[in-house]
Design a protein around this motif. Structure first.
Motif, PDB file in Angstrom:
ATOM      1  N   SER A  82       0.831  -1.202   0.000  1.00  0.00           N
ATOM      2  CA  SER A  82       0.000   0.000   0.000  1.00  0.00           C
ATOM      3  C   SER A  82       0.863   1.248   0.000  1.00  0.00           C
ATOM      4  N   SER A  83       2.003   1.177   0.670  1.00  0.00           N
ATOM      5  CA  SER A  83       2.904   2.319   0.692  1.00  0.00           C
ATOM      6  C   SER A  83       4.317   1.838   0.979  1.00  0.00           C
ATOM      7  N   LEU A  84       5.274   2.553   0.436  1.00  0.00           N
ATOM      8  CA  LEU A  84       6.691   2.246   0.638  1.00  0.00           C
ATOM      9  C   LEU A  84       7.388   3.560   0.948  1.00  0.00           C
ATOM     10  N   GLU A  85       8.010   3.630   2.108  1.00  0.00           N
ATOM     11  CA  GLU A  85       8.692   4.849   2.518  1.00  0.00           C
ATOM     12  C   GLU A  85      10.187   4.587   2.606  1.00  0.00           C
ATOM     13  N   MET A  86      10.959   5.532   2.113  1.00  0.00           N
ATOM     14  CA  MET A  86      12.417   5.448   2.220  1.00  0.00           C
ATOM     15  C   MET A  86      12.904   6.762   2.813  1.00  0.00           C
ATOM     16  N   ARG A  87      13.825   6.648   3.748  1.00  0.00           N
ATOM     17  CA  ARG A  87      14.345   7.835   4.413  1.00  0.00           C
ATOM     18  C   ARG A  87      15.859   7.780   4.457  1.00  0.00           C
ATOM     19  N   LEU A  88      16.486   8.907   4.221  1.00  0.00           N
ATOM     20  CA  LEU A  88      17.920   9.037   4.357  1.00  0.00           C
ATOM     21  C   LEU A  88      18.241   9.229   5.841  1.00  0.00           C
ATOM     22  N   MET A  89      19.167   8.409   6.353  1.00  0.00           N
ATOM     23  CA  MET A  89      19.515   8.488   7.768  1.00  0.00           C
ATOM     24  C   MET A  89      21.029   8.523   7.919  1.00  0.00           C
ATOM     25  N   LYS A  90      21.492   9.147   8.965  1.00  0.00           N
ATOM     26  CA  LYS A  90      22.930   9.180   9.237  1.00  0.00           C
ATOM     27  C   LYS A  90      23.383   7.790   9.682  1.00  0.00           C
ATOM     28  N   SER A  91      24.467   7.313   9.124  1.00  0.00           N
ATOM     29  CA  SER A  91      24.940   5.962   9.415  1.00  0.00           C
ATOM     30  C   SER A  91      25.337   5.770  10.875  1.00  0.00           C
ATOM     31  N   LEU A  92      25.718   6.823  11.567  1.00  0.00           N
ATOM     32  CA  LEU A  92      26.131   6.659  12.962  1.00  0.00           C
ATOM     33  C   LEU A  92      24.957   6.416  13.903  1.00  0.00           C
ATOM     34  N   LEU A  93      23.718   6.617  13.442  1.00  0.00           N
ATOM     35  CA  LEU A  93      22.549   6.315  14.264  1.00  0.00           C
ATOM     36  C   LEU A  93      22.334   4.809  14.419  1.00  0.00           C
ATOM     37  N   TYR A  94      22.725   4.043  13.411  1.00  0.00           N
ATOM     38  CA  TYR A  94      22.528   2.593  13.413  1.00  0.00           C
ATOM     39  C   TYR A  94      23.818   1.902  12.973  1.00  0.00           C
ATOM     40  N   PRO A  95      24.818   1.837  13.847  1.00  0.00           N
ATOM     41  CA  PRO A  95      26.100   1.252  13.452  1.00  0.00           C
ATOM     42  C   PRO A  95      26.022  -0.240  13.120  1.00  0.00           C
ATOM     43  N   ALA A  96      24.971  -0.923  13.570  1.00  0.00           N
ATOM     44  CA  ALA A  96      24.838  -2.356  13.270  1.00  0.00           C
ATOM     45  C   ALA A  96      24.455  -2.601  11.809  1.00  0.00           C
ATOM     46  N   ALA A  97      23.893  -1.585  11.149  1.00  0.00           N
ATOM     47  CA  ALA A  97      23.544  -1.714   9.728  1.00  0.00           C
ATOM     48  C   ALA A  97      24.790  -1.407   8.907  1.00  0.00           C
ATOM     49  N   THR A  98      25.249  -2.404   8.172  1.00  0.00           N
ATOM     50  CA  THR A  98      26.450  -2.249   7.352  1.00  0.00           C
ATOM     51  C   THR A  98      26.125  -2.621   5.910  1.00  0.00           C
ATOM     52  N   SER A  99      27.110  -2.525   5.037  1.00  0.00           N
ATOM     53  CA  SER A  99      26.873  -2.833   3.625  1.00  0.00           C
ATOM     54  C   SER A  99      26.485  -4.287   3.394  1.00  0.00           C
ATOM     55  N   ASN A 100      26.826  -5.178   4.317  1.00  0.00           N
ATOM     56  CA  ASN A 100      26.456  -6.596   4.137  1.00  0.00           C
ATOM     57  C   ASN A 100      25.527  -7.107   5.243  1.00  0.00           C
ATOM     58  N   GLN A 101      24.964  -6.195   6.048  1.00  0.00           N
ATOM     59  CA  GLN A 101      24.047  -6.618   7.112  1.00  0.00           C
ATOM     60  C   GLN A 101      23.000  -5.544   7.361  1.00  0.00           C
ATOM     61  N   SER A 102      21.727  -5.891   7.176  1.00  0.00           N
ATOM     62  CA  SER A 102      20.641  -4.956   7.479  1.00  0.00           C
ATOM     63  C   SER A 102      20.090  -5.294   8.861  1.00  0.00           C
ATOM     64  N   ILE A 103      19.276  -4.415   9.399  1.00  0.00           N
ATOM     65  CA  ILE A 103      18.608  -4.698  10.673  1.00  0.00           C
ATOM     66  C   ILE A 103      17.111  -4.484  10.476  1.00  0.00           C
ATOM     67  N   ALA A 104      16.317  -5.349  11.094  1.00  0.00           N
ATOM     68  CA  ALA A 104      14.868  -5.297  10.917  1.00  0.00           C
ATOM     69  C   ALA A 104      14.184  -5.090  12.258  1.00  0.00           C
ATOM     70  N   LEU A 105      13.049  -4.416  12.229  1.00  0.00           N
ATOM     71  CA  LEU A 105      12.240  -4.193  13.418  1.00  0.00           C
ATOM     72  C   LEU A 105      11.624  -5.515  13.858  1.00  0.00           C
ATOM     73  N   GLN A 106      11.754  -5.856  15.127  1.00  0.00           N
ATOM     74  CA  GLN A 106      11.121  -7.054  15.675  1.00  0.00           C
ATOM     75  C   GLN A 106       9.825  -6.703  16.393  1.00  0.00           C
ATOM     76  N   GLU A 107       9.861  -5.644  17.200  1.00  0.00           N
ATOM     77  CA  GLU A 107       8.682  -5.210  17.938  1.00  0.00           C
ATOM     78  C   GLU A 107       8.720  -3.702  18.124  1.00  0.00           C
TER      79      GLU A 107
END
Length: 104
Positions: free
Chosen positions: A68-93
């Protein structure tokens, strides 16, 4: 929300709509819709290596996949250091901490 694109209507309880979502070649989430009045949200944080992102809805034989909708946002990489070029992070709850409205 499910818009009854596949004619399943109220039969979602006995036969839920199920499909997979991929970012590029990588599995993101399996969506299972058993209530047409419920909103289904799936979130992921990833590092984009190019100027475009491919989102693929994989029909696994249980109804017509939809977005129904797809949102993309530009974020500073230092906010989520666990997200790297070969590893994404997903919302669990997501939990409300005392408010009646959605807080981002």
């Amino acid at each position: 929300m499910h818009g009854n694109y596949d004619g399943k209507g109220n039969d979602l309880v006995s036969s839920p709509l199920v499909f997979d979502v991929y970012l590029g070649l990588y599995f993101w989430d399996r969506i299972s819709v058993s209530n047409s009045a419920k909103t289904h949200i799936s979130e992921v944080i990833m590092v984009a290596m190019v100027n475009s992102i491919s989102v693929c809805l994989m029909d696994i034989g249980s109804g017509t996949p939809f977005i129904s909708s797809l949102e993309m946002r530009l974020m500073k990489s230092l906010l989520y250091p666990a997200a790297t070029s070969n590893q994404s992070i997903a919302l669990q709850e997501r939990h409300s901490m005392g408010t009646n409205s959605l807080v981002r």
